[in-house]
Design an enzyme around this catalytic site. Sequence first.
Site, PDB file in Angstrom:
ATOM      1  N   LYS A 116      64.656  41.504   2.974  1.00 38.37           N
ATOM      2  CA  LYS A 116      65.928  40.622   2.718  1.00 38.37           C
ATOM      3  C   LYS A 116      67.507  41.165   3.070  1.00 38.37           C
ATOM      4  O   LYS A 116      68.056  40.591   2.930  1.00 38.37           O
ATOM      5  CB  LYS A 116      66.276  40.735   0.821  1.00 38.37           C
ATOM      6  CG  LYS A 116      64.968  39.879   0.034  1.00 38.37           C
ATOM      7  CD  LYS A 116      64.974  40.131  -1.021  1.00 38.37           C
ATOM      8  CE  LYS A 116      63.900  39.485  -1.645  1.00 38.37           C
ATOM      9  NZ  LYS A 116      62.870  39.654  -2.063  1.00 38.37           N
ATOM     10  N   GLU A 200      71.862  45.632  -5.249  1.00 37.97           N
ATOM     11  CA  GLU A 200      73.080  44.806  -5.653  1.00 37.97           C
ATOM     12  C   GLU A 200      73.529  45.293  -6.556  1.00 37.97           C
ATOM     13  O   GLU A 200      72.814  45.290  -7.774  1.00 37.97           O
ATOM     14  CB  GLU A 200      72.491  43.121  -4.893  1.00 37.97           C
ATOM     15  CG  GLU A 200      72.016  42.831  -3.905  1.00 37.97           C
ATOM     16  CD  GLU A 200      72.401  41.115  -3.357  1.00 37.97           C
ATOM     17  OE1 GLU A 200      72.031  40.985  -2.699  1.00 37.97           O
ATOM     18  OE2 GLU A 200      71.144  41.169  -4.141  1.00 37.97           O
ATOM     19  N   HIS A 235      62.683  37.090 -13.744  1.00 34.25           N
ATOM     20  CA  HIS A 235      63.040  36.749 -13.043  1.00 34.25           C
ATOM     21  C   HIS A 235      61.354  36.090 -11.669  1.00 34.25           C
ATOM     22  O   HIS A 235      62.421  35.400 -10.714  1.00 34.25           O
ATOM     23  CB  HIS A 235      63.303  38.152 -12.092  1.00 34.25           C
ATOM     24  CG  HIS A 235      64.180  39.431 -11.861  1.00 34.25           C
ATOM     25  ND1 HIS A 235      65.282  40.004 -12.468  1.00 34.25           N
ATOM     26  CD2 HIS A 235      63.266  40.944 -12.865  1.00 34.25           C
ATOM     27  CE1 HIS A 235      65.529  40.415 -13.751  1.00 34.25           C
ATOM     28  NE2 HIS A 235      64.575  41.345 -13.830  1.00 34.25           N
ATOM     29  N   ARG A 291      59.529  28.398   3.640  1.00 35.85           N
ATOM     30  CA  ARG A 291      58.279  28.156   2.931  1.00 35.85           C
ATOM     31  C   ARG A 291      57.955  26.703   2.258  1.00 35.85           C
ATOM     32  O   ARG A 291      59.460  27.080   1.753  1.00 35.85           O
ATOM     33  CB  ARG A 291      56.853  29.145   2.314  1.00 35.85           C
ATOM     34  CG  ARG A 291      58.020  29.343   1.375  1.00 35.85           C
ATOM     35  CD  ARG A 291      56.829  30.278   0.483  1.00 35.85           C
ATOM     36  NE  ARG A 291      57.215  31.426  -0.509  1.00 35.85           N
ATOM     37  CZ  ARG A 291      57.832  30.975  -1.671  1.00 35.85           C
ATOM     38  NH1 ARG A 291      57.707  29.841  -2.270  1.00 35.85           N
ATOM     39  NH2 ARG A 291      58.651  32.033  -2.474  1.00 35.85           N
TER      40      ARG A 291
END
Length: 657
Positions: A116, A200, A235, A291
Amino acid sequence: MIRSILIANRGEIACRIIGTARRLGIRTVAVFSEADRDALHVALADAAECIGPAPARDSYLDAGAVVAAAVRAGADAVHPGYGFLSENADFAEACRAAGLVFIGPPPAAIRAMGSKAAAKTLMERAGVPLVPGYHGLDQDADLLADEAGRIGYPVLIKASAGGGGKGMRIVEAAADFPEALASARGEARAAFGDDGVLVERYLRRPRHIEVQVFADRAGEVVHLFERDCSIQRRHQKIVEEAPAPELSPERRAAMGRAACDAARAVGYEGAGTVEFIVEDEAFFFMEMNTRLQVEHPVTEMITGQDLVAWQIRVAEGAGLPLRQEQIAIRGHAVEVRLYAEDPWRDHRPGTGRLLHLRWPEPGEDLRVETGVRQGDAVTVHYDPMLAKLVAWGPTRPEALRRLAGALRDCEVAGIASNLPLLRAIVDHPAFAAADVDTGFLGRFPDLLAPPPVAPPRHVLAAAVAAVLEDRAAEAARRDPWSPWAGSGAWRLDGAGRHAVTLRYGDVTLAMEATPGPGGGFTLDLAEGAVAVAPAGAGALTVDGARLRLPVVRDGDALWVVAEDRAWRLDRVDPLAPPAAVGEGGEGLVAPMPGRIVAVDCAPGDAVHRGQVLVVLEAMKVQMRLAAPRDGTVAAVRVAAGELVEEGADLVGFAPAR
């Protein structure tokens, strides 16, 4: 041309890929662990290969075993599905080195988006908007804490190497950061073999909107519009819909362009999903999944396209079947994920046998995608998803109505499931009004209100009827001439009563049933008498109302399928001696079956209430088990790496003084 595909996955996604392959005339090869020998995807495939023991790391995550199985089975291509090795660049390279077509993006694209942190740097260069945060390689804990302070709380810690909600923690204050970081790193290490994280800014009321992209070898890139995946727990998505409601044409077009730019930036090929976090009019890149996604059916239903067929076509070297201007939105689709988990116990995954399953009738406007059948076992080794239900309608309200009806037709017994929660969400006024964000469940705690302390009258009536039926059947097997063999309640001085004792959770319910004509009875309850009579297979009349109330037996357990859930009641023998009480007193027990990841205490240690003593991993989730009180550790009964059952004693405490 691809003639034979090995599917490097299991469960509903393997079944889904087999369906498209069969329609295209392509032979399929399943792989299975020893625990999945009798699984549905194995039964559906044309051939199947065992690749190892039950733990995923020894089977489905063993790239060498999967490639060897493909070669052995004579496959000429491998479809990775999603999860497991689907975003593993080394696996994609191993397939190609073995002469197999990898039905997925190039290894370089997987690597570019696999981290990421690296992906966000690449997207920043490509002009794709990012959430403010720290995406660097330096993973020093003090540096990460400093960066969190610079960004400003609340912050979100996210695993760099994967998704699906694993290795993700919301941190509200600086004092909570060290513990959250350790927890996120441990879960990321277990799920992805990499404990790198990024930090973040946490957006308070964001929506999670993702865009389906496709690219071919010639560099043509298109998007197939977006999906709103905002309703989540831990999440991880549980409700997805397409197109995203309340999204303006301008923002839809802008997000589609940004997603295509992201795919071009890494030389993408095949199916991919670019995920954005959206708040107000702004949208920010989160990650790109290289994917197929769990929620791809909603895209298929609004576009009329088979995305697995597109994947196979691109892998064969052909161009995309449609240009961007040829792809249009038709109606609305909503998908829900049915999990074996308990919504009232922090969505804790469940294990056990599926004693009873009933699915709605599929059709053009309803898909039921599952990898399990009645009688199958849900084990600790794999994701607990049982099925996906996907409904389509010309409009969003019509799609929701169709989905609500489908959920009413679902029945699951033998194991806890989130079926009641899904029904409550789909029926909720805020969801109907498209008032959704990633904190939806937190905003509406009524959705997670615990079930009643005692089952309703009709559930008790069904359970008592089942007990009486079982008693009669048992009596019929005995000596019919013995006066002790009868199961009736006849008494010399008039009608007798049947005493029935059941337990629901921690509540014991002692009831009496007075026999009536035609096999019926009157059930005496605290709130009044209930008239009960048989009404055909799986049905009763309760106070004159005919109700379908199937009862599933499992030893002394009775599962009554009624309304929005299956109620478990246990038969109790009131004359049985009480269960022996263990000597350990207070202690720490396993809340569910799993593997011990870490033990952070030793005999003689003084610990305080809330201190993490054991980390347990089950179904890809790590649970940090804390001391129930201040005290001294008397015994540690497990070690890292051990598998434990639910209720196993982990840590014993010295008696409180």
